[in-house]
Write an enzyme that holds these catalytic residues in place. Structure first.
Site, PDB file in Angstrom:
ATOM      1  N   ILE A 232      -6.602  12.639   0.302  1.00 46.03           N
ATOM      2  CA  ILE A 232      -5.203  12.915  -0.020  1.00 46.03           C
ATOM      3  C   ILE A 232      -4.353  12.810   1.249  1.00 46.03           C
ATOM      4  O   ILE A 232      -3.204  13.239   1.257  1.00 46.03           O
ATOM      5  CB  ILE A 232      -5.034  14.302  -0.686  1.00 46.03           C
ATOM      6  CG1 ILE A 232      -5.796  15.398   0.054  1.00 46.03           C
ATOM      7  CG2 ILE A 232      -5.535  14.241  -2.135  1.00 46.03           C
ATOM      8  CD1 ILE A 232      -5.192  15.884   1.322  1.00 46.03           C
ATOM      9  N   ARG A 234      -4.035   9.777   4.209  1.00 49.28           N
ATOM     10  CA  ARG A 234      -3.484   8.430   4.233  1.00 49.28           C
ATOM     11  C   ARG A 234      -4.638   7.470   4.032  1.00 49.28           C
ATOM     12  O   ARG A 234      -5.775   7.729   4.449  1.00 49.28           O
ATOM     13  CB  ARG A 234      -2.800   8.135   5.571  1.00 49.28           C
ATOM     14  CG  ARG A 234      -1.439   8.784   5.747  1.00 49.28           C
ATOM     15  CD  ARG A 234      -0.354   8.073   4.942  1.00 49.28           C
ATOM     16  NE  ARG A 234       0.985   8.491   5.354  1.00 49.28           N
ATOM     17  CZ  ARG A 234       1.709   9.411   4.736  1.00 49.28           C
ATOM     18  NH1 ARG A 234       1.220  10.046   3.686  1.00 49.28           N
ATOM     19  NH2 ARG A 234       2.926   9.710   5.167  1.00 49.28           N
ATOM     20  N   ASP A 258      -5.970   9.475  -3.758  1.00 52.60           N
ATOM     21  CA  ASP A 258      -4.544   9.506  -4.063  1.00 52.60           C
ATOM     22  C   ASP A 258      -3.771   8.587  -3.133  1.00 52.60           C
ATOM     23  O   ASP A 258      -2.586   8.338  -3.337  1.00 52.60           O
ATOM     24  CB  ASP A 258      -4.008  10.945  -3.915  1.00 52.60           C
ATOM     25  CG  ASP A 258      -2.573  11.086  -4.401  1.00 52.60           C
ATOM     26  OD1 ASP A 258      -2.272  10.577  -5.506  1.00 52.60           O
ATOM     27  OD2 ASP A 258      -1.759  11.699  -3.691  1.00 52.60           O
ATOM     28  N   GLU A 263      -0.183   0.295  -0.294  1.00 53.69           N
ATOM     29  CA  GLU A 263       0.441   0.927  -1.451  1.00 53.69           C
ATOM     30  C   GLU A 263       1.735   0.207  -1.818  1.00 53.69           C
ATOM     31  O   GLU A 263       2.460  -0.217  -0.919  1.00 53.69           O
ATOM     32  CB  GLU A 263       0.725   2.405  -1.151  1.00 53.69           C
ATOM     33  CG  GLU A 263      -0.531   3.210  -0.890  1.00 53.69           C
ATOM     34  CD  GLU A 263      -0.272   4.693  -0.659  1.00 53.69           C
ATOM     35  OE1 GLU A 263       0.906   5.111  -0.777  1.00 53.69           O
ATOM     36  OE2 GLU A 263      -1.229   5.427  -0.360  1.00 53.69           O
ATOM     37  N   HIS A 281      -0.604   8.166  -5.383  1.00 54.75           N
ATOM     38  CA  HIS A 281       0.038   8.908  -4.291  1.00 54.75           C
ATOM     39  C   HIS A 281       1.026   9.935  -4.853  1.00 54.75           C
ATOM     40  O   HIS A 281       2.212   9.962  -4.492  1.00 54.75           O
ATOM     41  CB  HIS A 281       0.749   7.958  -3.331  1.00 54.75           C
ATOM     42  CG  HIS A 281       0.937   8.550  -1.962  1.00 54.75           C
ATOM     43  ND1 HIS A 281       1.007   7.795  -0.810  1.00 54.75           N
ATOM     44  CD2 HIS A 281       1.066   9.845  -1.544  1.00 54.75           C
ATOM     45  CE1 HIS A 281       1.172   8.583   0.232  1.00 54.75           C
ATOM     46  NE2 HIS A 281       1.213   9.840  -0.190  1.00 54.75           N
TER      47      HIS A 281
END
Length: 320
Positions: A232, A234, A258, A263, A281
């Site tokens: 959770i 990076r 996540d 991204e 995320h």
């Protein structure tokens, strides 16, 4: 007349409403500032708001000749060149701990989803296999939480909240970070030692050059075939190719993610794996977290324009 603030990253408009009530916002929509505004319009801008993961180097700062403050919406600031900001006399602020509770919650949710195989269980019901009494190896009993060894990599505000939640689940907790902390959990001397010890590795460390691909093939092998990893932090902290290889070869049991190296994350080899739980995320994406982050952004901006020190300044980001 309200002070002007450049919105450097792309944000949903709803996140900027409260900030826009106090300042005149110049929203780039995530595009380069010069593509949206003229040099004359940018000349007087003294502050910007950005996402901490958005890359901002000296060249981007120089587009705003009077820039004096960069305020990160959220805890992270890994995309920002702190040295470039300091050399230009630019103060940097963030929202420390504002979303820690919700990020810790999603970390625990991902761990439970992976270790209890909730997605295969959901599919088992929806597919009709349960009603048909069709055997499934994915429905075999799995270890429970009491006595589960969970290692937390990074013992900041989020790491502490993760550990506190899982300790209440009767898990055994240990951690590794750059320094020891006054917490009731076992300290491991290295990330390797933590991976050797735990069955679930929780990644909650701050992203940076020193943590880039810290969780590599070696660390994943040390987790073992019954081990899981939850990230959770990076995406840069995990070597994603090594993770895909370890999952595909069943060298580890599963992963809950996540965050990703790139991204938004498009469907690929990682998303095709059945032993992975993926979220987009959303760790800090709760109403209360956004309210708290906006409070920090507004407080930082108000202090800056009043000529006062930022109340939520990034540690070590001191203007030269």
């Amino acid at each position: 007349m309200p002070d002007k603030v450049l919105i450097f990253s792309r944000f949903p408009k709803a996140m900027m409403v409260r900030i826009g009530e106090r300042f005149e916002l110049m929203d780039t929509g995530g595009k380069p500032a010069r593509e949206v505004f003229s040099a004359e319009q940018l000349a007087g801008v003294r502050a910007m708001v950005t996402s901490g993961s958005t890359p901002i180097g000296g060249a981007a700062m120089d587009v705003l000749p009077k820039l004096g403050a960069i305020i990160c919406y959220g805890t992270g600031y890994d995309g920002l060149d702190l040295a470039a900001a300091a050399s230009r006399g630019i103060a940097v602020g963030n929202s420390p701990g504002a979303n820690a509770a919700s990020v810790a919650d999603i970390a625990v949710t991902l761990m439970l989803a992976v270790t209890r195989r909730l997605l295969p269980a959901d599919n088992y019901v929806r597919s009709g296999d349960w009603a048909a009494a069709k055997p499934s190896p994915l429905m075999r009993p799995q270890p429970g939480n009491p006595g589960r060894k969970v290692g937390v990599y990074g013992m900041g505000e989020i790491g502490r909240k993760i550990a506190a939640r899982l300790a209440a689940f009767e898990c055994d907790m240990a951690y590794f970070s750059r320094s020891r902390h006054d917490v009731p959990y076992q300290y491991m001397p290295s990330l390797e030692a933590l991976a050797d010890w735990c069955s679930v590795l929780m990644i909650a460390v701050r992203a940076g050059e020193d943590t880039n691909h810290a969780v590599d093939a070696n660390i994943l092998r040390r987790l073992g075939k019954d081990g899981c990893v939850v990230n959770i932090s990076r995406g840069s902290v995990i070597e994603q190719k090594a993770l895909v290889a370890a999952l595909a070869a069943n060298e580890i049991a599963g992963a809950g993610l996540d965050v990703y190296e790139k991204e938004p994350h498009a469907p690929d080899a990682l998303t095709a794996l059945p032993n992975v739980v993926l979220t987009p995320h959303i760790g800090g994406h709760t109403l209360d977290s956004h309210m708290a982050m906006q409070d920090c952004v507004i407080a930082n901006l108000e202090a800056f324009f009043a000529g006062k020190p930022l109340p939520h300044a990034v540690k070590g980001a001191v203007p030269a």
